[in-house]
Design a protein around this motif. Sequence first.
Motif, PDB file in Angstrom:
ATOM      1  N   ASP A  46       0.825  -1.220   0.000  1.00  0.00           N
ATOM      2  CA  ASP A  46       0.000   0.000   0.000  1.00  0.00           C
ATOM      3  C   ASP A  46       0.855   1.265   0.000  1.00  0.00           C
ATOM      4  N   GLU A  47       1.956   1.244   0.728  1.00  0.00           N
ATOM      5  CA  GLU A  47       2.832   2.422   0.771  1.00  0.00           C
ATOM      6  C   GLU A  47       3.428   2.711  -0.611  1.00  0.00           C
ATOM      7  N   GLY A  48       3.875   1.654  -1.290  1.00  0.00           N
ATOM      8  CA  GLY A  48       4.471   1.825  -2.619  1.00  0.00           C
ATOM      9  C   GLY A  48       3.475   2.329  -3.645  1.00  0.00           C
ATOM     10  N   ILE A  49       2.265   1.761  -3.642  1.00  0.00           N
ATOM     11  CA  ILE A  49       1.261   2.182  -4.629  1.00  0.00           C
ATOM     12  C   ILE A  49       0.732   3.568  -4.292  1.00  0.00           C
ATOM     13  N   HIS A  50       0.692   3.911  -3.007  1.00  0.00           N
ATOM     14  CA  HIS A  50       0.277   5.252  -2.575  1.00  0.00           C
ATOM     15  C   HIS A  50       1.239   6.292  -3.159  1.00  0.00           C
ATOM     16  N   GLU A  51       2.514   6.032  -3.042  1.00  0.00           N
ATOM     17  CA  GLU A  51       3.529   6.954  -3.552  1.00  0.00           C
ATOM     18  C   GLU A  51       3.399   7.136  -5.068  1.00  0.00           C
ATOM     19  N   ILE A  52       3.220   6.037  -5.792  1.00  0.00           N
ATOM     20  CA  ILE A  52       3.075   6.106  -7.250  1.00  0.00           C
ATOM     21  C   ILE A  52       1.785   6.834  -7.618  1.00  0.00           C
ATOM     22  N   ASN A  53       0.700   6.545  -6.919  1.00  0.00           N
ATOM     23  CA  ASN A  53      -0.586   7.188  -7.177  1.00  0.00           C
ATOM     24  C   ASN A  53      -0.474   8.703  -6.970  1.00  0.00           C
ATOM     25  N   ARG A  54       0.205   9.092  -5.908  1.00  0.00           N
ATOM     26  CA  ARG A  54       0.392  10.520  -5.606  1.00  0.00           C
ATOM     27  C   ARG A  54       1.279  11.187  -6.667  1.00  0.00           C
ATOM     28  N   ASP A  55       2.407  10.549  -6.982  1.00  0.00           N
ATOM     29  CA  ASP A  55       3.368  11.143  -7.914  1.00  0.00           C
ATOM     30  C   ASP A  55       2.855  11.179  -9.352  1.00  0.00           C
ATOM     31  N   GLN A  56       2.179  10.128  -9.795  1.00  0.00           N
ATOM     32  CA  GLN A  56       1.768  10.023 -11.193  1.00  0.00           C
ATOM     33  C   GLN A  56       0.375  10.578 -11.477  1.00  0.00           C
ATOM     34  N   ARG A  57      -0.508  10.506 -10.472  1.00  0.00           N
ATOM     35  CA  ARG A  57      -1.903  10.884 -10.728  1.00  0.00           C
ATOM     36  C   ARG A  57      -2.394  12.010  -9.828  1.00  0.00           C
ATOM     37  N   GLY A  58      -1.568  12.422  -8.843  1.00  0.00           N
ATOM     38  CA  GLY A  58      -1.985  13.475  -7.930  1.00  0.00           C
ATOM     39  C   GLY A  58      -3.065  13.023  -6.962  1.00  0.00           C
ATOM     40  N   VAL A  59      -3.186  11.695  -6.756  1.00  0.00           N
ATOM     41  CA  VAL A  59      -4.188  11.148  -5.840  1.00  0.00           C
ATOM     42  C   VAL A  59      -3.444  10.648  -4.601  1.00  0.00           C
ATOM     43  N   ASP A  60      -3.689  11.302  -3.467  1.00  0.00           N
ATOM     44  CA  ASP A  60      -2.904  11.051  -2.260  1.00  0.00           C
ATOM     45  C   ASP A  60      -3.516   9.952  -1.391  1.00  0.00           C
ATOM     46  N   LYS A  61      -3.608   8.732  -1.971  1.00  0.00           N
ATOM     47  CA  LYS A  61      -4.101   7.583  -1.207  1.00  0.00           C
ATOM     48  C   LYS A  61      -3.690   6.302  -1.933  1.00  0.00           C
ATOM     49  N   PRO A  62      -3.634   5.205  -1.186  1.00  0.00           N
ATOM     50  CA  PRO A  62      -3.331   3.921  -1.836  1.00  0.00           C
ATOM     51  C   PRO A  62      -4.549   3.423  -2.610  1.00  0.00           C
ATOM     52  N   THR A  63      -4.324   2.488  -3.496  1.00  0.00           N
ATOM     53  CA  THR A  63      -5.388   1.857  -4.255  1.00  0.00           C
ATOM     54  C   THR A  63      -4.980   0.410  -4.498  1.00  0.00           C
ATOM     55  N   ASP A  64      -5.807  -0.367  -5.167  1.00  0.00           N
ATOM     56  CA  ASP A  64      -5.457  -1.771  -5.394  1.00  0.00           C
ATOM     57  C   ASP A  64      -4.612  -1.974  -6.644  1.00  0.00           C
ATOM     58  N   VAL A  65      -4.908  -1.211  -7.702  1.00  0.00           N
ATOM     59  CA  VAL A  65      -4.192  -1.400  -8.964  1.00  0.00           C
ATOM     60  C   VAL A  65      -4.121  -0.072  -9.711  1.00  0.00           C
ATOM     61  N   LEU A  66      -3.009   0.158 -10.369  1.00  0.00           N
ATOM     62  CA  LEU A  66      -2.835   1.308 -11.249  1.00  0.00           C
ATOM     63  C   LEU A  66      -2.445   0.791 -12.624  1.00  0.00           C
ATOM     64  N   SER A  67      -2.960   1.439 -13.652  1.00  0.00           N
ATOM     65  CA  SER A  67      -2.659   1.067 -15.032  1.00  0.00           C
ATOM     66  C   SER A  67      -2.159   2.294 -15.774  1.00  0.00           C
ATOM     67  N   PHE A  68      -1.055   2.115 -16.477  1.00  0.00           N
ATOM     68  CA  PHE A  68      -0.474   3.210 -17.243  1.00  0.00           C
ATOM     69  C   PHE A  68      -0.294   2.756 -18.691  1.00  0.00           C
ATOM     70  N   PRO A  69      -1.344   2.964 -19.519  1.00  0.00           N
ATOM     71  CA  PRO A  69      -1.261   2.526 -20.912  1.00  0.00           C
ATOM     72  C   PRO A  69      -0.246   3.349 -21.702  1.00  0.00           C
ATOM     73  N   MET A  70       0.440   2.686 -22.615  1.00  0.00           N
ATOM     74  CA  MET A  70       1.398   3.357 -23.475  1.00  0.00           C
ATOM     75  C   MET A  70       0.671   4.065 -24.630  1.00  0.00           C
ATOM     76  N   PHE A  71      -0.435   3.479 -25.083  1.00  0.00           N
ATOM     77  CA  PHE A  71      -1.202   4.022 -26.196  1.00  0.00           C
ATOM     78  C   PHE A  71      -2.664   4.122 -25.796  1.00  0.00           C
ATOM     79  N   GLU A  72      -3.427   4.906 -26.534  1.00  0.00           N
ATOM     80  CA  GLU A  72      -4.865   5.012 -26.295  1.00  0.00           C
ATOM     81  C   GLU A  72      -5.589   4.129 -27.300  1.00  0.00           C
ATOM     82  N   TYR A  73      -6.053   2.981 -26.829  1.00  0.00           N
ATOM     83  CA  TYR A  73      -6.822   2.075 -27.675  1.00  0.00           C
ATOM     84  C   TYR A  73      -8.306   2.249 -27.380  1.00  0.00           C
TER      85      TYR A  73
END
Length: 160
Positions: A46-73
Amino acid sequence: MKHEIVIESELEEDFDQALLTKAITAALEAEGVAVPCEVDVLLTDDEGIHEINRDQRGVDKPTDVLSFPMFEYVPGQPPRDEADADPETGLVPLGDMVLSVERARAQAQEYGHSVQRELAYLAVHSALHLLGYDHMDDGPEKARMRAREEAVLDGLGIGR
């Protein structure tokens, strides 16, 4: 077809990487992905995903899964040719997924199924995000994504 599923873990324990690879591959096959793809997976807490969520999406909380698509399909219209492929590998880089194993454990307990089932679900869920699916509303797109998730998991023999 051989997809490259690269799984890294920030955790000290081992996980069933074969199950995650199988789940992601099944989602790609179910969606008709006709070219070899690469998906990068990070297992964290939770700590690791919280940090990524905050840094990449500006959402300051943990979550279960994050997805970062390379392309828009567009959902249901996956890559079918090598136009998006990396010239060095010949693989289409679909993107990255981050899974909180800590959150998966809690959700598995809450929903009354195994941690393996929850991790497989999250991997399929994220793979569909990488292919353009979304569920931000409670309308038809969310229902379509849920139906695709359940179809893939049922095909793997790990339905609800």
